[in-house]
Design a protein around this motif. Sequence first.
Motif, mmCIF file in Angstrom:
data_model
loop_
_atom_site.group_PDB
_atom_site.id
_atom_site.type_symbol
_atom_site.label_atom_id
_atom_site.label_comp_id
_atom_site.label_asym_id
_atom_site.label_seq_id
_atom_site.Cartn_x
_atom_site.Cartn_y
_atom_site.Cartn_z
ATOM 1 N N ALA A 137 0.998 -1.240 -0.014
ATOM 2 C CA ALA A 137 -0.098 0.066 -0.077
ATOM 3 C C ALA A 137 0.815 1.380 -0.037
ATOM 4 O O ALA A 137 0.639 2.107 -0.849
ATOM 5 N N GLU A 138 1.879 1.323 0.862
ATOM 6 C CA GLU A 138 2.845 2.518 0.916
ATOM 7 C C GLU A 138 3.761 2.651 -0.243
ATOM 8 O O GLU A 138 3.653 3.533 -0.959
ATOM 9 N N ASP A 139 4.192 1.482 -1.017
ATOM 10 C CA ASP A 139 5.317 1.629 -2.016
ATOM 11 C C ASP A 139 4.528 1.606 -3.335
ATOM 12 O O ASP A 139 4.966 2.145 -4.167
ATOM 13 N N GLU A 140 3.376 0.703 -3.347
ATOM 14 C CA GLU A 140 2.847 0.817 -4.821
ATOM 15 C C GLU A 140 1.549 1.272 -4.762
ATOM 16 O O GLU A 140 0.871 1.376 -5.976
ATOM 17 N N HIS A 141 0.837 1.864 -3.679
ATOM 18 C CA HIS A 141 -0.765 2.148 -3.505
ATOM 19 C C HIS A 141 -1.473 1.469 -4.121
ATOM 20 O O HIS A 141 -2.449 1.643 -4.794
ATOM 21 N N TRP A 142 -1.291 0.090 -3.652
ATOM 22 C CA TRP A 142 -2.378 -1.159 -4.094
ATOM 23 C C TRP A 142 -2.849 -1.609 -2.697
ATOM 24 O O TRP A 142 -2.094 -1.736 -1.854
#
Length: 324
Positions: free
Chosen positions: A275-280
């Motif tokens: 979620a933090e690195d890829e916003h998934w």
Amino acid sequence: MPAAQMVTAIAAEAGEAAVRLREATPPSPLYRSTALSRRFGCNVLLKCEHLLPTGSFKFRGAYNRISLLTPSEAAAGVVAASSGNHGLGIAVSARERGVPVEIHTPADASPAKLAAIAAQGAVLVLNDGDCLAAERSARQAADERGAAYISPYNDRNVIAGQGTMAVEMLQQAPHLDAVVLSVGGGGMMGGVGAVLAQHSPTTELIGAWPANATSLLRSIEHGSAIEVEEQPTISDATSGPVEPGSITIPLGMELDPTCLEVSEERIKAAMRVLAEDEHWIVEGAAGLALAGLEAVADRLAGKTVAVVICGRNIDFDRFMEAVA
């Protein structure tokens, strides 16, 4: 069929299934993550199965199995057992062919996944008990009405369908040092592993299990299906007992993957990293695969590693609770 011959056969069938799959969806992206490559010290490629039509890799095996139904089988309808993603893949694929569908699920399966299956017109049958209880119920219902039963993992055509993922990866990145994936019933591991064994035998197959749900792992170690007391896991798609006689047990023994057990804390932390690195927003089983990479990242330093982001179908509130 001996396990070694089954590996060869599944690899060939996966190539044929990949051609059929192109009628429904393009290959899922194999995306290089700069942030994760920096974080783990290796060249991290993310196989974006969460971008497939149903939000999960399970669409592959379901579509392949439905595509191979004879006209008489299609007319009789199909019965499947699922905790969510397999059932949704079956429901979507069958609707396109006008095939009647009945899906047996555990009563405590994800409400979001059950709602998605029902929205495709499938009949839902909720069962008390675990995934194996739903599988037994579905097999009995299929036998009683003369319908085809489609297992989420104990079906060679389903396994070959999951293997199309590896067919694509080897086209997208001809050199892979390792592939890391999450494991439940073993269909993805069997299909991907078979293709790698035949076409890229130097690629290490790494399977990650939740430490709370290791039924298939213990069965592979034992050589046959055994009962394992499991605990709840955020990776609900990889939990539950294995059907006695499942072909994924000898497949797992033959493929001999590197096996990892991952704690709930590490799975949830990996979901947060994505979620933090890829916003998934991804489900627990996808976090499980990334947590598996984290566990072996030191010895894979500088190498090219594909991590299977297997699905996105998770209740938003449950996701937020997991990553809080």
